[in-house]
Design a protein around this motif. Structure first.
Motif, PDB file in Angstrom:
ATOM      1  N   VAL A 160      17.155   1.147   0.289  1.00 18.16           N
ATOM      2  CA  VAL A 160      16.598   0.827   1.275  1.00 18.16           C
ATOM      3  C   VAL A 160      15.713  -0.368   1.074  1.00 18.16           C
ATOM      4  CG1 VAL A 160      14.687   1.814   2.665  1.00 18.16           C
ATOM      5  CG2 VAL A 160      16.392   3.301   1.903  1.00 18.16           C
ATOM      6  N   PHE A 161      15.108  -0.621   0.207  1.00 17.84           N
ATOM      7  CA  PHE A 161      14.260  -1.872   0.141  1.00 17.84           C
ATOM      8  C   PHE A 161      14.931  -2.870  -0.720  1.00 17.84           C
ATOM      9  CE2 PHE A 161      11.373   1.831  -0.069  1.00 17.84           C
ATOM     10  CZ  PHE A 161      10.650   1.719   1.385  1.00 17.84           C
ATOM     11  N   THR A 162      16.262  -2.746  -1.190  1.00 21.02           N
ATOM     12  CA  THR A 162      17.234  -3.435  -1.734  1.00 21.02           C
ATOM     13  C   THR A 162      18.503  -3.399  -1.381  1.00 21.02           C
ATOM     14  OG1 THR A 162      17.653  -1.855  -3.478  1.00 21.02           O
ATOM     15  CG2 THR A 162      15.900  -3.462  -3.904  1.00 21.02           C
ATOM     16  N   ALA A 163      19.331  -4.432  -1.420  1.00 28.04           N
ATOM     17  CA  ALA A 163      20.467  -4.522  -0.807  1.00 28.04           C
ATOM     18  C   ALA A 163      21.458  -4.426  -2.102  1.00 28.04           C
ATOM     19  CB  ALA A 163      20.939  -5.735  -0.005  1.00 28.04           C
ATOM     20  N   LEU A 164      22.037  -3.504  -2.280  1.00 31.59           N
ATOM     21  CA  LEU A 164      23.037  -2.968  -3.576  1.00 31.59           C
ATOM     22  C   LEU A 164      24.517  -2.813  -3.045  1.00 31.59           C
ATOM     23  CD1 LEU A 164      20.509  -1.227  -5.537  1.00 31.59           C
ATOM     24  CD2 LEU A 164      21.105  -3.629  -5.809  1.00 31.59           C
ATOM     25  N   TYR A 217       0.674  -1.316  -0.032  1.00 26.32           N
ATOM     26  CA  TYR A 217       0.019  -0.011  -0.105  1.00 26.32           C
ATOM     27  C   TYR A 217       0.773   1.218  -0.075  1.00 26.32           C
ATOM     28  CZ  TYR A 217      -3.709   3.454   1.405  1.00 26.32           C
ATOM     29  OH  TYR A 217      -4.674   4.317   1.345  1.00 26.32           O
ATOM     30  N   ALA A 218       1.838   1.291   0.750  1.00 25.53           N
ATOM     31  CA  ALA A 218       2.525   2.681   1.032  1.00 25.53           C
ATOM     32  C   ALA A 218       3.352   2.681   0.037  1.00 25.53           C
ATOM     33  CB  ALA A 218       3.142   2.675   2.543  1.00 25.53           C
ATOM     34  N   ILE A 219       4.129   2.102  -0.297  1.00 26.80           N
ATOM     35  CA  ILE A 219       5.333   2.125  -1.595  1.00 26.80           C
ATOM     36  C   ILE A 219       4.419   2.434  -2.803  1.00 26.80           C
ATOM     37  CG2 ILE A 219       6.896   1.065  -2.998  1.00 26.80           C
ATOM     38  CD1 ILE A 219       7.891  -0.321  -0.359  1.00 26.80           C
ATOM     39  N   PRO A 220       3.662   1.701  -3.189  1.00 27.05           N
ATOM     40  CA  PRO A 220       2.860   1.983  -4.497  1.00 27.05           C
ATOM     41  C   PRO A 220       2.065   3.142  -4.372  1.00 27.05           C
ATOM     42  CG  PRO A 220       1.883   0.006  -3.637  1.00 27.05           C
ATOM     43  CD  PRO A 220       3.018   0.190  -2.655  1.00 27.05           C
ATOM     44  N   PHE A 221       1.688   3.540  -3.250  1.00 22.68           N
ATOM     45  CA  PHE A 221       0.944   4.757  -3.239  1.00 22.68           C
ATOM     46  C   PHE A 221       1.907   5.996  -3.342  1.00 22.68           C
ATOM     47  CE2 PHE A 221      -1.133   8.041  -0.180  1.00 22.68           C
ATOM     48  CZ  PHE A 221      -2.104   8.592  -1.031  1.00 22.68           C
ATOM     49  N   GLU A 246      -0.683  13.171   1.404  1.00 23.39           N
ATOM     50  CA  GLU A 246      -0.563  11.807   1.029  1.00 23.39           C
ATOM     51  C   GLU A 246      -0.840  11.107   2.284  1.00 23.39           C
ATOM     52  OE1 GLU A 246       2.889  10.094  -1.189  1.00 23.39           O
ATOM     53  OE2 GLU A 246       3.593  12.020  -1.563  1.00 23.39           O
ATOM     54  N   LEU A 247      -0.208  11.579   3.329  1.00 27.77           N
ATOM     55  CA  LEU A 247      -0.578  10.707   4.707  1.00 27.77           C
ATOM     56  C   LEU A 247      -2.130  10.967   5.033  1.00 27.77           C
ATOM     57  CD1 LEU A 247       2.743  12.080   6.601  1.00 27.77           C
ATOM     58  CD2 LEU A 247       2.272   9.483   5.648  1.00 27.77           C
ATOM     59  N   GLN A 248      -2.632  12.188   4.890  1.00 28.59           N
ATOM     60  CA  GLN A 248      -4.067  12.194   5.333  1.00 28.59           C
ATOM     61  C   GLN A 248      -4.944  11.258   4.478  1.00 28.59           C
ATOM     62  OE1 GLN A 248      -4.854  16.350   5.503  1.00 28.59           O
ATOM     63  NE2 GLN A 248      -3.201  16.888   6.953  1.00 28.59           N
ATOM     64  N   THR A 249      -4.922  11.531   3.279  1.00 30.22           N
ATOM     65  CA  THR A 249      -5.391  10.810   2.180  1.00 30.22           C
ATOM     66  C   THR A 249      -5.409   9.237   2.448  1.00 30.22           C
ATOM     67  OG1 THR A 249      -5.477  12.591   0.595  1.00 30.22           O
ATOM     68  CG2 THR A 249      -6.152  10.568  -0.142  1.00 30.22           C
ATOM     69  N   PRO A 306      10.556   8.725   2.477  1.00 28.73           N
ATOM     70  CA  PRO A 306      10.166   9.092   3.618  1.00 28.73           C
ATOM     71  C   PRO A 306       8.408   9.191   3.597  1.00 28.73           C
ATOM     72  CG  PRO A 306      11.831  10.562   2.738  1.00 28.73           C
ATOM     73  CD  PRO A 306      11.663   9.568   1.639  1.00 28.73           C
ATOM     74  N   PRO A 307       7.715   9.498   2.494  1.00 27.38           N
ATOM     75  CA  PRO A 307       6.250   9.239   2.653  1.00 27.38           C
ATOM     76  C   PRO A 307       5.861   7.842   3.002  1.00 27.38           C
ATOM     77  CG  PRO A 307       6.811  10.671   1.044  1.00 27.38           C
ATOM     78  CD  PRO A 307       8.203  10.139   1.193  1.00 27.38           C
ATOM     79  N   ALA A 308       6.477   6.935   2.137  1.00 28.59           N
ATOM     80  CA  ALA A 308       6.003   5.553   2.233  1.00 28.59           C
ATOM     81  C   ALA A 308       6.346   4.966   3.494  1.00 28.59           C
ATOM     82  CB  ALA A 308       6.876   4.857   1.065  1.00 28.59           C
ATOM     83  N   ASN A 309       7.513   5.261   4.150  1.00 26.38           N
ATOM     84  CA  ASN A 309       7.928   4.876   5.206  1.00 26.38           C
ATOM     85  C   ASN A 309       7.057   5.463   6.503  1.00 26.38           C
ATOM     86  OD1 ASN A 309      10.023   3.635   7.198  1.00 26.38           O
ATOM     87  ND2 ASN A 309      10.278   5.631   7.763  1.00 26.38           N
TER      88      ASN A 309
END
Length: 340
Positions: A86-90, A53-57, A266-269, A155-158
């Protein structure tokens, strides 16, 4: 940046990212959040709020904001993931390659917008002028687009995932739509204060709180400490929806985050849509079993936020595991005394 050149860039960019501009996105953002929330709940519990939800949003909002064509969306996420790692290890080489590819693509997209303007942030940045008639160069627009993409992704997804986590472990927090704006501000103050921690080098000698700082010394100010300063926020560990505004999560002064209005939207919605779909959401695992990752300097975030929910018809818990609450994080909102 600092000084006149920073002020110039900010004056122009602020016109393209103004609250009025952001507000024009609200109907589309609300529809997107409702669609993604419905899709998440349809999977059945437990579901991971971060990945599902958070990442695709956050990414979908960014793609719409920047005018990214659908065919490039997957590439943008892969490059952005590679840069922030962050979401991958590179490896460092992979991160540098991702940054080069993302920068090159954004430069091409800016050039396209120069010749075929659209109703998007890149076009707004290209067309923005300050009171002196000064405009941004295509290179400056590309650099700003790079910063907007990275700053508007993780930051917004997190933050949205942690906001859901806060609600999941504190079932007494109010969840009605009218309480969401104040709830978002408290969650930003409580849980996101380190998101904007920045290293700084002192330009001159100073004394702060009785601590001498010498010119050239490196300083890292943990904004979460400021957000939990009891002199400014009485009982700082309490989620108090009646607090006066003033947290430091978006920075302060000339470096206050230009994307603050978009982040709040984004956060409120995002919270409203998810709570409408699953008003009685609960954490699907004990809090102590959650894994956390370190991002950037001190920003932390959960690796996953698995949730379930209570069936509104028969009261049964829709989780594979019973919710687990951590005594150290469960706190009662002061406003509940008049709402219960």
């Amino acid at each position: 940046m600092a000084g006149p050149e920073h002020a110039r860039l900010r004056r122009i960019a602020a016109k393209a990212l103004s609250p009025r501009r952001v507000e024009l996105l609200r109907p589309w953002v609300e529809e997107l959040a409702q669609e993604l929330a419905a899709k998440l709940i349809a999977q059945g519990p437990p579901v991971d709020v971060l990945e599902g939800y958070a990442i695709p949003f956050a990414l979908s909002v960014l793609n719409e904001l920047l005018g990214v064509p659908p065919t490039a969306c997957d590439d943008l996420r892969r490059w952005a993931d590679g840069i922030v790692a962050v979401f991958t290890a590179l490896s460092y080489e992979e991160m540098a390659d991702a940054a080069q590819k993302l920068g090159g693509y954004l430069a091409e997209l800016v050039e396209i917008k120069r010749h075929a303007p659209g109703d998007d942030c890149l076009t707004w940045l290209l067309q923005a002028r300050d009171d002196n008639g000064d405009a941004l160069s295509p290179e400056e627009v590309t650099q700003l687009a790079f910063a907007i993409l990275l700053g508007g992704y993780v930051p917004p997804a997190n933050a949205l995932a942690q906001a859901v986590l806060r609600l999941a472990i504190e079932p007494d927090l109010p969840r009605d739509p009218a309480s969401v704006p104040a709830l978002v501000e408290e969650i930003l103050r409580q849980d996101q204060g380190s998101a904007a921690d920045q290293g700084r080098v002192a330009l001159e000698d100073a004394d702060i709180g009785g601590v001498p700082i010498r010119e050239g010394e490196f300083v890292l100010a943990p904004l979460r400490a400021g957000n939990h300063d009891a002199r400014r926020f009485p009982e700082p560990a309490l989620v108090d929806l009646a607090r006066a505004p003033g947290h430091l999560t978006f920075g302060h002064g000339p470096h206050h985050c230009l994307g603050a209005a978009l982040a709040r939207l984004e956060l409120q919605t995002g919270l409203r849509a998810l709570l409408a779909a699953a008003p009685r959401l609960r954490l699907a695992v004990p809090f102590e079993q959650l894994e956390w990752r370190r991002m950037f300097l001190t920003l932390e975030g959960p690796v996953a936020v698995p949730i379930g929910w209570w069936n509104r018809l028969n009261g049964a818990a829709c989780t594979e595991r019973s919710p687990g609450l951590s005594p150290s994080v469960v706190r009662r909102s002061r406003t509940l005394d008049t709402q219960t």
